[in-house]
Design a protein around this motif. Structure first.
Motif, PDB file in Angstrom:
ATOM      1  N   ALA A 199      -5.429   3.477   0.592  1.00  9.68           N
ATOM      2  CA  ALA A 199      -4.367   3.347  -0.395  1.00  9.68           C
ATOM      3  C   ALA A 199      -3.760   4.721  -0.679  1.00  9.68           C
ATOM      4  CB  ALA A 199      -4.911   2.731  -1.683  1.00  9.68           C
ATOM      5  N   SER A 221       1.819  -0.805   3.886  1.00 14.02           N
ATOM      6  CA  SER A 221       3.044  -0.407   3.185  1.00 14.02           C
ATOM      7  C   SER A 221       4.259  -0.439   4.114  1.00 14.02           C
ATOM      8  CB  SER A 221       2.873   0.994   2.594  1.00 14.02           C
ATOM      9  OG  SER A 221       2.339   1.855   3.555  1.00 14.02           O
ATOM     10  N   TYR A 239      -5.527  -3.430  -4.303  1.00 11.80           N
ATOM     11  CA  TYR A 239      -5.044  -3.158  -2.950  1.00 11.80           C
ATOM     12  C   TYR A 239      -5.619  -4.098  -1.904  1.00 11.80           C
ATOM     13  CZ  TYR A 239      -2.550   1.110  -4.181  1.00 11.80           C
ATOM     14  OH  TYR A 239      -1.657   2.002  -4.693  1.00 11.80           O
TER      15      TYR A 239
END
Lengths: 319, 431
Positions: free
Chosen positions: B111, B318, B141
């Motif tokens: 993360a 992401s 996450y």
């Protein structure tokens, strides 16, 4: 880099007064094609070398002076000699250096000697010689990882080696816990390594032996030279170049000790089997410290360069 | 003329070399470009576990066929040993798939590295076992279908023969009782070592198995307020006490400094009296021993029994260009029947009670229900900091050195020094 330099060097080579290279070439219509195929043959190797040897090496040298990490959102910064300062104060690194030296000092003479002995044994013409050649060579074609896994079982406290020791000594000798004792772990790895790789160098020795002309032996026999004298004054000098090759390759391989350690001991117990490459892999991949691993690799590179330079110097053609 | 030709040739070779290396880098990108809105890729570490992979695949298949599917999911499986390297490699090339699975303690690291994006699921995670939800800096996450729990196995008949009581959740063994139990079991003379702690284990097993013992003594891998230093936690008096105790188990002949390769099999072959292992070995042991098997909690070494929390979990990257579909799939996969299917295949502990109700062994009164209670009662998360992968390797090495006979204080001080230096060189792992 190297590929672009080579062609420019060529025209400069002929001494003044000779025919100019352009003129010389014009005389040979096939030259262009020859050169083309030459470059064509170099190309695959050159591409691979550039992409997988030179580029990573240059990158590695650069990274050693930064704080680059395998995983990080932070930008890479130049940190000068920080990694080296840390490296030279790390007791594990010095231990790794010591271990590798220990390994090399034992493996180089013993393995090359054993390989030579094996080569001499099988450099004869008798029935079944190919069988023995195959048997001696067999460990070499087996992957070191597989060999390590097998020996892992043999070295266990209740493993094959201790069982044999106990049986043949009628229970008098109780073997050590070879890989879990700091005193025996490195010798155990050394024994396995020599066993695995001796066959490879046996083949090189064998090639050397077979390049010695048989007439020399005939002449020696006519002069009444004993077997030992034949070896001492014919074989040994005849193996001069082979000797250099074997010495240099075994040393470099010994310095790069990694597979056995990674599979069998992970550097333990108490750092007694850790090596420079193992430390580099551990820092670079397990601990994600790319720059520190690069610094270790750079030191390793310099070390190998030094050792082989010294060896080349000592074994140079003196005449 | 000719000179020019060689120059052209040399340049083109250099160019080809460059193109070659670029093409090699670009290879991974093709999947990302074809990965439009209609198809997204999911990576799993389960290539070596056909049952687990099949369970995951069947959830994916049913999602792909469902009318609400926002994209077609494509599963790519990797062997566990090379899985992390593949992810890191793909990440540095910017070619991560949309959905990845992650070993729980690595979540903060990924993360922090911005591999992962916070989850926005329609599924309700509030009822999940706390250890199946991975949080970092207040955001979720990753989420797991299940967890695993450390425990101790023994044969009831052996314990009875030695006059040792069966430990329970309400009343786990204390340090003294454990010492007493081992002494009595050793006196039976049935085994060379009455205890098997899996000391031959490597990698993540070392911190997973032994840091809870350290925590039960009152030490820890790092000071958890701010996660900036391990000083005092990993090398304090409690930690040194833990090291002395752990090493003492070997010195007193209770356990091997290096156990056999397969501790579970050794236990089933009656080579050890007590086995310290994870819930994954439960089904196998029960099949072999039936009612004679005693499943007991870990020892209370002062601060209650502790076990490690978190197993493999799922996250969304992401760089994913269809986050919506990825989140939708994850929510779908967390339906109780899907969780139950995965758990049946992996032998884990289901993340929710609803899923547990669908698996007889985990339903109220089921044979494996006890693992779920261990997880709920005793689980401690491995430190939720991006420094964890580094801490884990240092601690693992310290454990091995302590077992091999090194001075505990020296070893632990060295680990603390390395961990603190690592945290400092990464700017405290702050964003």
């Amino acid at each position: 880099m190297t590929t672009t330099q080579l062609p420019s060097r060529r025209p400069a080579a002929p001494a003044p007064g000779e025919t100019t290279p352009a003129a010389a070439r014009r005389k040979r219509p096939g030259h262009l094609r020859e050169q083309l195929s030459g470059w064509g043959m170099i190309a695959p190797a050159a591409v691979l070398l550039l992409a997988f040897v030179f580029l990573p090496a240059i990158l590695g040298f650069g990274l050693a002076f930064t704080n680059a990490r395998l995983i990080s959102p932070r930008p890479v910064e130049f940190v000068g000699m920080d990694n080296f300062a840390r490296l030279f104060t790390d007791p594990t690194f010095w231990r790794a250096l010591l271990n590798v030296s220990y390994f090399a000092v034992v493996v180089v003479p013993v393995q090359s000697g054993l390989a030579l002995a094996m080569a001499l044994l099988i450099n004869k013409k008798f029935r079944g010689v190919n069988f023995f050649r195959t048997v001696y060579f067999l460990p070499v074609v087996t992957s070191m990882v597989v060999v390590s896994l097998l020996w892992l079982f043999m070295y266990r406290k209740d493993g094959l080696i201790n069982e044999l020791l106990s049986t043949f000594s009628f229970g008098l000798i109780q073997g050590a816990d070879w890989l879990n004792d700091p005193a025996t772990a490195m010798p155990a790895i050394i024994a396995l390594s020599i066993w695995q790789a001796a066959g490879f160098h046996m083949i090189i020795w064998l090639a050397g032996l077979q390049s010695i002309s048989g007439e020399l032996y005939e002449a020696a026999q006519l002069d009444g030279a004993s077997r030992w004298h034949q070896f001492r004054y014919v074989t040994w000098p005849g193996l001069k170049h082979t000797r250099t090759l074997v010495l240099v390759t075994i040393t470099i391989q010994a310095l790069g000790l990694f597979d056995q350690v990674s599979v069998m001991t992970q550097g333990g117990p108490l750092d007694s089997t850790t090596t420079i490459i193992y430390e580099a892999v551990r820092s670079g991949f397990k601990q994600q410290e790319t720059s520190y691993a690069s610094a270790i690799s750079l030191v390793f590179f310099v070390l190998v360069l030094l050792v082989s330079a010294v060896q080349r110097y000592l074994t140079r053609e003196k005449d | 003329m000719n000179k020019r030709f060689t120059r052209i040739l040399a340049t083109s070779i250099a160019a080809a070399a460059l193109m070659g290396s670029l093409a090699a880098c670009g290879k991974g990108s093709s999947s990302a470009t074809t990965e439009g809105t209609k198809e997204i890729t999911m990576w799993t570490h389960a290539a070596g576990n056909p049952a687990e992979l099949a369970a995951t695949q069947s959830i994916v298949d049913s999602y792909n066929k469902s009318s609400g599917a926002k994209a077609q999911i494509k599963v790519q499986a990797f062997p566990q040993e090379s899985y992390n390297d593949s992810v890191v490699g793909a990440a540095s090339a910017g070619k991560l798939p949309c959905i990845v699975d992650i070993d729980g303690p690595n979540v903060p690291n990924w993360a922090w590295a911005k591999y992962l994006t916070p989850l926005k699921l329609s599924a309700d995670l509030s009822k999940n076992l706390p250890s199946t939800v991975a949080k970092w800096q207040g955001e979720t996450y990753a989420v797991g279908h299940g967890d695993v729990a450390l425990s101790m196995f023994a044969r009831k008949s052996d314990l009875a023969a030695a006059g040792v009581r069966v430990a329970t959740i309400e009343k786990p063994w204390t340090k003294e009782e454990f010492q007493d139990a081992l002494t009595k079991l050793k006196a039976l003379g049935k085994w060379q070592y009455p205890l098997d702690m899996g000391t031959a284990g490597v990698g993540e097993w070392l911190p997973y198995a032994y840091s809870p013992l350290l925590q039960s003594f009152g030490g820890d891998l790092i000071n958890r307020d701010g996660f900036q230093s391990a000083d005092g936690a990993l090398n304090g008096d409690k930690a040194v006490e833990w090291a002395a105790w752990f090493r003492g188990l070997a010195d007193q002949g209770f356990m091997a400094k290096k156990s056999g390769k397969d501790s579970t099999q050794d236990f089933l072959n009656n080579k050890s009296g007590i086995l310290y292992t994870g819930s994954w070995a439960g089904d196998k042991a029960r099949k072999a021993l039936g009612k004679d098997l005693a499943v007991m909690p870990s020892v209370d070494l002062g601060n209650g029994p502790k076990i490690g929390g978190a197993s493999w979990q799922w996250g969304v990257t992401s760089g994913c260009n269809n986050t919506d579909a990825a989140m939708d799939y994850l929510s779908y996969s967390l339906k109780p029947e899907n969780v139950a299917a995965v758990i049946k295949a992996t032998g884990g502990i289901p993340a929710t009670d609803e899923a547990a109700a669908l698996i007889p062994a985990f339903a109220e009164g089921g044979a494996n229900r006890i693992f779920m209670e261990f997880s709920r009662e005793f689980a401690v998360m491995r430190p939720e900091t991006p420094a964890y992968p580094f801490i884990a390797t240092e601690y693992g090495k310290a454990v091995q050195d302590i077992l091999a006979g090194a001075d505990a204080k020296t070893v632990l001080d060295k680990a603390v020094k390395a961990i603190d230096a690592n945290i400092k060189s990464n700017g405290g792992y702050k964003n």
